[in-house]
Design an enzyme around this catalytic site. Structure first.
Site, PDB file in Angstrom:
ATOM      1  N   SER A 200       0.816  -1.207   0.000  1.00  0.00           N
ATOM      2  CA  SER A 200       0.000   0.000   0.000  1.00  0.00           C
ATOM      3  C   SER A 200       0.849   1.256   0.000  1.00  0.00           C
ATOM      4  CB  SER A 200      -0.899  -0.003   1.241  1.00  0.00           C
ATOM      5  OG  SER A 200      -1.534   1.241   1.435  1.00  0.00           O
TER       6      SER A 200
ATOM      7  N   TYR B 287      -1.714  -0.156   9.883  1.00  0.00           N
ATOM      8  CA  TYR B 287      -1.892  -0.826   8.589  1.00  0.00           C
ATOM      9  C   TYR B 287      -0.642  -0.687   7.737  1.00  0.00           C
ATOM     10  CZ  TYR B 287      -3.806  -1.436   3.829  1.00  0.00           C
ATOM     11  OH  TYR B 287      -4.036  -1.827   2.534  1.00  0.00           O
TER      12      TYR B 287
END
Length: 321
Positions: A122, A146
């Site tokens: 990501s 995350y």
């Protein structure tokens, strides 16, 4: 070639599965079977080869080992707890995003055949003191749990590749928009909902200002780039198996203007503008301008305009959303 997709019930997993079913080839080899796994058994695409769908919690070693009773030649690891959910529930994010990925990699390692392993990382890998424009040599500095979990797995993918356990490649995905379906717990969810819902006659709220910059890519392009990552030879990656995938940087206002050029002014009129501090706080830790020189050199695609993304959503996903 036997292929596994985790997160096979998600929208990228489904699009990737349909692309593989249509092309019948991954990394230049004919596909002999495709397995899709997710927390609930995914939908199977029509294909000219066997397709298996299974319910599997990737953080459960027993469930993962059961999936790996069959040997796979290529693994596309897309399953994850999304950004907002991982920030709200640290233990859940660690269980799935870090330990679940490690469980999957260990199962692949135990096969002994060094399978292709394409990992969906990501743009949340970057933040903090990173420069305004992120380059390929900018150190990862995630500012969310995350992002930290994704970066930890990137390092593992590179090391497992160095050791010959996997042939890995990690792609730091831009925000993928316009996503079909419904809003989810990702902090970036609004980056699709402010286009998806208004295009279909529904209201949607934008939690940031019109000048907020988004690093983004269309689903069609992301799927093609995932397949391109698998097709590249191992030597093309060198010693670093992670890269910032190609994307565009546009402001929310520019993207809404592009939607208006394609679909008229009615959709934009359905957007409300109530700021949401929790979302803004997460997004402030991300970087939205990325120079993906390495990705371009390796032949990855870049969207030419957000207008294409709007057109492709209308063509591909209006009926499913």
């Amino acid at each position: 070639m036997r292929v596994l997709i985790t997160g096979g019930g998600g929208f990228i997993g489904q699009k990737l599965a349909r692309a593989i079913a249509a092309e019948g080839v991954v990394a230049g080899q004919a596909v002999s079977g495709l397995t899709l796994v997710d927390i609930a058994a995914p939908e199977a695409p029509e294909a000219g080869f066997p397709v298996t769908t299974l319910a599997c919690d990737i953080a459960d070693p027993g469930a993962v080992n059961a999936v790996f009773e069959e040997k796979f030649d290529a693994i596309f690891h897309l399953a994850a707890v999304v950004s907002g959910a991982a920030e709200r529930d640290f233990d859940l994010g660690m269980r799935v995003n870090l330990f679940g990925t490690l469980t999957l990699m260990e199962a692949a390692r135990a096969q002994g055949n060094c399978p292709l392993f394409v990992y969906a990382s990501s743009c949340a890998a970057h933040g903090g003191e990173a420069p305004e424009t992120v380059r390929d040599d900018t150190p990862a500095n995630p500012q969310t749990s995350y992002g930290a979990q994704k970066v930890a797995c990137e390092y593992l993918v590179t090391d497992y590749s160095r050791r010959g356990f996997l042939d890995g490649r990690s792609l730091r995905l831009p925000s993928v928009t316009i996503r079909p379906g419904k809003p989810n717990a990702a902090a970036s969810s609004f980056m699709s909902s402010i286009f998806r819902e208004p295009l279909q006659g529904e209201a949607a709220n934008c939690p940031v200002g019109e000048d907020f910059v988004i690093w983004h890519s269309a689903p069609r392009t992301v799927v093609r780039n995932i397949l391109h990552a698998a097709a590249l030879p191992a030597e093309a990656w060198g010693t670093n198996r992670a890269l910032n995938l190609n994307g565009r940087s546009d402001t929310v206002g520019e993207m809404i203007a592009a939607m208006t050029r394609v679909a008229g002014p009615e959709a934009a009129a359905r957007i409300t503008w109530t700021r949401e501090p929790e979302i803004e706080g997460i997004l402030e830790g991300w970087r939205a301008k990325v120079d993906s020189a390495r990705g371009r050199a390796l032949g990855f695609e870049t969207d030419e305009s957000f207008e294409d993304s709007v057109r492709w959503f209308i063509e591909d996903d209006m009926a499913r959303a």
